[in-house]
Design a protein around this motif. Structure first.
Motif, short mmCIF file in Angstrom:
data_model
loop_
_atom_site.label_atom_id
_atom_site.label_comp_id
_atom_site.label_asym_id
_atom_site.label_seq_id
_atom_site.Cartn_x
_atom_site.Cartn_y
_atom_site.Cartn_z
N SER A 194 44.28 34.08 41.00
CA SER A 194 44.09 35.46 40.35
C SER A 194 44.72 36.11 40.79
CB SER A 194 42.58 36.46 40.89
OG SER A 194 43.12 36.03 42.71
N LEU A 241 48.91 37.16 43.61
CA LEU A 241 48.75 38.19 44.40
C LEU A 241 47.39 38.84 44.75
CD1 LEU A 241 52.83 39.47 44.45
CD2 LEU A 241 51.82 36.90 44.51
N ILE A 295 46.03 42.16 45.69
CA ILE A 295 46.19 43.56 45.02
C ILE A 295 45.93 44.21 46.73
CG2 ILE A 295 45.83 45.39 43.71
CD1 ILE A 295 45.29 43.34 41.24
N ALA A 348 49.90 36.42 36.68
CA ALA A 348 50.43 36.49 37.66
C ALA A 348 50.46 36.02 38.21
CB ALA A 348 49.66 37.76 38.40
N GLY A 349 50.80 36.09 39.76
CA GLY A 349 51.36 34.52 41.00
C GLY A 349 50.56 33.87 40.38
N ASN A 355 51.40 38.90 34.06
CA ASN A 355 50.50 40.49 33.01
C ASN A 355 50.95 41.42 33.52
OD1 ASN A 355 49.20 39.09 35.34
ND2 ASN A 355 47.38 40.12 34.82
N GLU A 356 51.72 41.24 34.60
CA GLU A 356 51.78 42.21 36.01
C GLU A 356 52.14 43.81 35.14
OE1 GLU A 356 53.32 39.25 36.04
OE2 GLU A 356 53.47 39.01 38.00
N TYR A 375 43.32 49.65 38.73
CA TYR A 375 43.31 48.62 38.09
C TYR A 375 42.23 47.63 39.23
CZ TYR A 375 44.15 43.54 36.00
OH TYR A 375 44.27 42.52 35.74
N LYS A 391 34.22 45.92 35.52
CA LYS A 391 33.81 45.22 34.03
C LYS A 391 32.39 44.38 34.38
CE LYS A 391 36.10 41.45 35.12
NZ LYS A 391 37.22 40.99 36.04
N LYS A 392 32.40 44.40 36.10
CA LYS A 392 31.34 43.57 36.37
C LYS A 392 29.96 43.73 35.91
CE LYS A 392 32.55 41.23 40.75
NZ LYS A 392 32.19 41.43 41.67
N1 CO8 Z 1 43.74 40.87 44.43
C1 CO8 Z 1 42.69 40.91 45.22
N2 CO8 Z 1 41.28 41.12 44.82
C2 CO8 Z 1 41.13 40.72 43.38
C3 CO8 Z 1 42.11 39.84 42.71
C4 CO8 Z 1 43.73 40.07 43.42
N3 CO8 Z 1 44.41 39.98 42.43
N4 CO8 Z 1 41.50 39.11 41.35
C5 CO8 Z 1 40.18 39.53 41.12
N5 CO8 Z 1 40.22 40.06 42.97
C6 CO8 Z 1 39.04 40.87 43.96
C7 CO8 Z 1 37.84 41.67 42.36
O1 CO8 Z 1 37.93 42.93 42.34
C8 CO8 Z 1 35.87 41.26 43.16
O2 CO8 Z 1 36.13 41.87 44.01
P1 CO8 Z 1 34.50 42.65 44.15
O3 CO8 Z 1 33.62 41.15 44.05
O4 CO8 Z 1 34.85 43.08 45.99
O5 CO8 Z 1 34.57 43.85 43.15
C9 CO8 Z 1 36.46 39.88 43.04
O6 CO8 Z 1 37.47 39.54 43.54
C10 CO8 Z 1 35.76 39.03 41.82
O7 CO8 Z 1 36.47 38.60 40.68
P2 CO8 Z 1 36.36 39.35 39.55
O8 CO8 Z 1 34.59 39.83 39.56
O9 CO8 Z 1 36.93 39.94 38.15
O10 CO8 Z 1 35.90 38.11 39.24
P3 CO8 Z 1 36.15 37.16 37.21
O11 CO8 Z 1 35.77 35.72 37.53
O12 CO8 Z 1 35.10 38.17 36.63
O13 CO8 Z 1 37.47 37.16 37.09
C11 CO8 Z 1 40.05 36.83 37.22
C12 CO8 Z 1 38.58 36.23 37.83
C13 CO8 Z 1 39.94 36.51 35.76
C14 CO8 Z 1 40.67 36.38 38.25
C15 CO8 Z 1 39.85 38.34 37.08
O14 CO8 Z 1 39.27 38.79 38.42
C16 CO8 Z 1 40.84 39.19 37.19
O15 CO8 Z 1 41.55 39.26 35.61
N6 CO8 Z 1 41.91 39.57 38.09
C17 CO8 Z 1 42.82 40.46 38.67
C18 CO8 Z 1 44.57 39.72 38.33
C19 CO8 Z 1 45.82 39.98 37.98
O16 CO8 Z 1 45.45 40.50 37.30
N7 CO8 Z 1 46.38 39.50 39.36
C20 CO8 Z 1 47.21 39.87 38.97
C21 CO8 Z 1 47.87 40.08 40.45
S1 CO8 Z 1 49.71 40.72 40.70
C22 CO8 Z 1 51.01 39.63 41.06
O17 CO8 Z 1 49.91 38.56 41.48
C23 CO8 Z 1 52.25 39.25 41.08
C24 CO8 Z 1 52.71 41.02 41.75
C25 CO8 Z 1 53.87 41.38 41.47
C26 CO8 Z 1 54.55 42.24 42.03
C27 CO8 Z 1 55.75 43.33 41.66
C28 CO8 Z 1 56.25 44.15 42.13
C29 CO8 Z 1 55.46 45.72 42.31
#
Ligand code: CO8
Length: 260
Positions: A64, A66, A68, A110-111, A135-136, A251, A258-259
């Motif tokens: 998923s 970095l 967050i 993303a990462g 998708n940043e 975010y 969404k859950k």
């Molecule tokens: N970091 C921390 N926690 C996360 C992340 C993440 N990247 N992704 C998901 N989680 C958590 C959720 O909040 C959720 O937590 P909780 O159970 O406590 O509510 C748990 O993991 C499960 O997530 P979902 O319920 O969303 O699980 P799904 O199976 O429905 O979906 C996905 C999985 C598709 C991975 C979905 O979680 C998603 O889209 N996550 C976000 C991904 C994302 O946008 N990542 C971008 C991170 S930013 C990055 O990588 C680059 C940054 C560069 C830095 C820029 C300079 C500032």
């Protein structure tokens, strides 16, 4: 902390598999990144290992991206340490001498996408529910220049420019069309296909292939190496902004909602 990545080396083929297993979503936390670097370095120093396949032990998710939570409400010291670890992961992987193949068996935003982009070859499961991309912009943050450089080196300027501005996550079939991944296979064929592609790459003499790889990637690697501290300072000041903290919190809230 060495339980987030399963590493297996097949001595007869010289091929290792690094399988991400950090529930729930293989997010790239500081611990994950540290373990990633140590595992990769160990393989790099092992003469018996010539290639690595990266894949996930978690159904439907490659990574998923970095973590967050590492970027929310932490100290500047923590942001510095975290960002250095993100840089280190990329420098090691993008500059890796071994053949690297991403076997992308789930979503990879993303990462997660960066890990795949940094490999020599990408194979993705043929499932339109699995997305990949940088998708940043959708999070209100900006992909660092070396994420962008890595992306451009794979898909070219035009596709990268459009995809980055839109913060697009591409379903697997679209990712194939854009050249973001090299091929799609049914889930049950993924490991077999990755092994076959690996064998093809390993048929070449290591030395010539390694020098060629380095020639192709050196400019982009050097750009971060020579601006590493600046890049950390930039990350700290960007991440510390109240507006960015707010975007990240919103975010995370959106993911939670969404859950239910
Ligand atoms: N970091 C921390 N926690 C996360 C992340 C993440 N990247 N992704 C998901 N989680 C958590 C959720 O909040 C959720 O937590 P909780 O159970 O406590 O509510 C748990 O993991 C499960 O997530 P979902 O319920 O969303 O699980 P799904 O199976 O429905 O979906 C996905 C999985 C598709 C991975 C979905 O979680 C998603 O889209 N996550 C976000 C991904 C994302 O946008 N990542 C971008 C991170 S930013 C990055 O990588 C680059 C940054 C560069 C830095 C820029 C300079 C500032």
């Amino acid at each position: 902390s060495n339980n987030k990545i399963l590493v297996e080396l097949d001595e007869s083929s010289g091929v290792a598999t690094m399988k991400f297993k950090s529930p729930p979503v293989n997010s790239l936390s500081l611990d994950f990144l540290t373990e990633f670097c140590i595992s990769l370095e160990k393989l790099e120093n092992n003469r018996a290992c010539r290639g690595v396949i990266f894949t996930s032990a978690i159904p439907k998710i490659f990574s998923s991206g970095l973590d967050i939570t590492e970027m929310c409400g932490k100290s500047t010291e923590h942001y510095a340490e975290f960002w250095r670890a993100v840089q280190e992961m990329w420098l090691r992987l993008y500059g890796c001498n071994m053949v690297t193949i991403a076997a992308v068996n789930g979503s990879s935003p993303a990462g997660g996408c960066l890990i795949a982009l940094s490999c020599d070859y990408r194979i993705m499961v043929d499932n339109p529910k699995f997305n990949i991309g940088l998708n940043e912009a959708q999070l209100g943050i900006v992909a660092p220049f070396w994420f962008k450089d890595t992306f451009v080196n794979v898909v070219g300027q035009r596709i990268a420019e459009r995809s980055l501005q839109l913060g697009a996550l591409h379903p697997a079939p679209e990712a194939l069309k854009l050249g973001l991944v090299d091929e799609l296979v049914p889930e049950e064929k993924l490991q077999e296909k990755a092994a076959a592609v690996m064998a093809q790459w390993l048929a070449l003499p290591d030395h010539a292939r390694q020098i060629t790889k380095s020639m192709m990637r050196k400019t982009v690697l050097d750009r971060l190496i020579s601006h590493r501290e600046e890049d950390i300072q930039h990350f700290i000041s960007f991440t510390s902004k109240e507006s960015i903290q707010k975007s990240l919190r919103m975010y995370m809230e959106m993911l939670r909602k969404k859950k239910s």
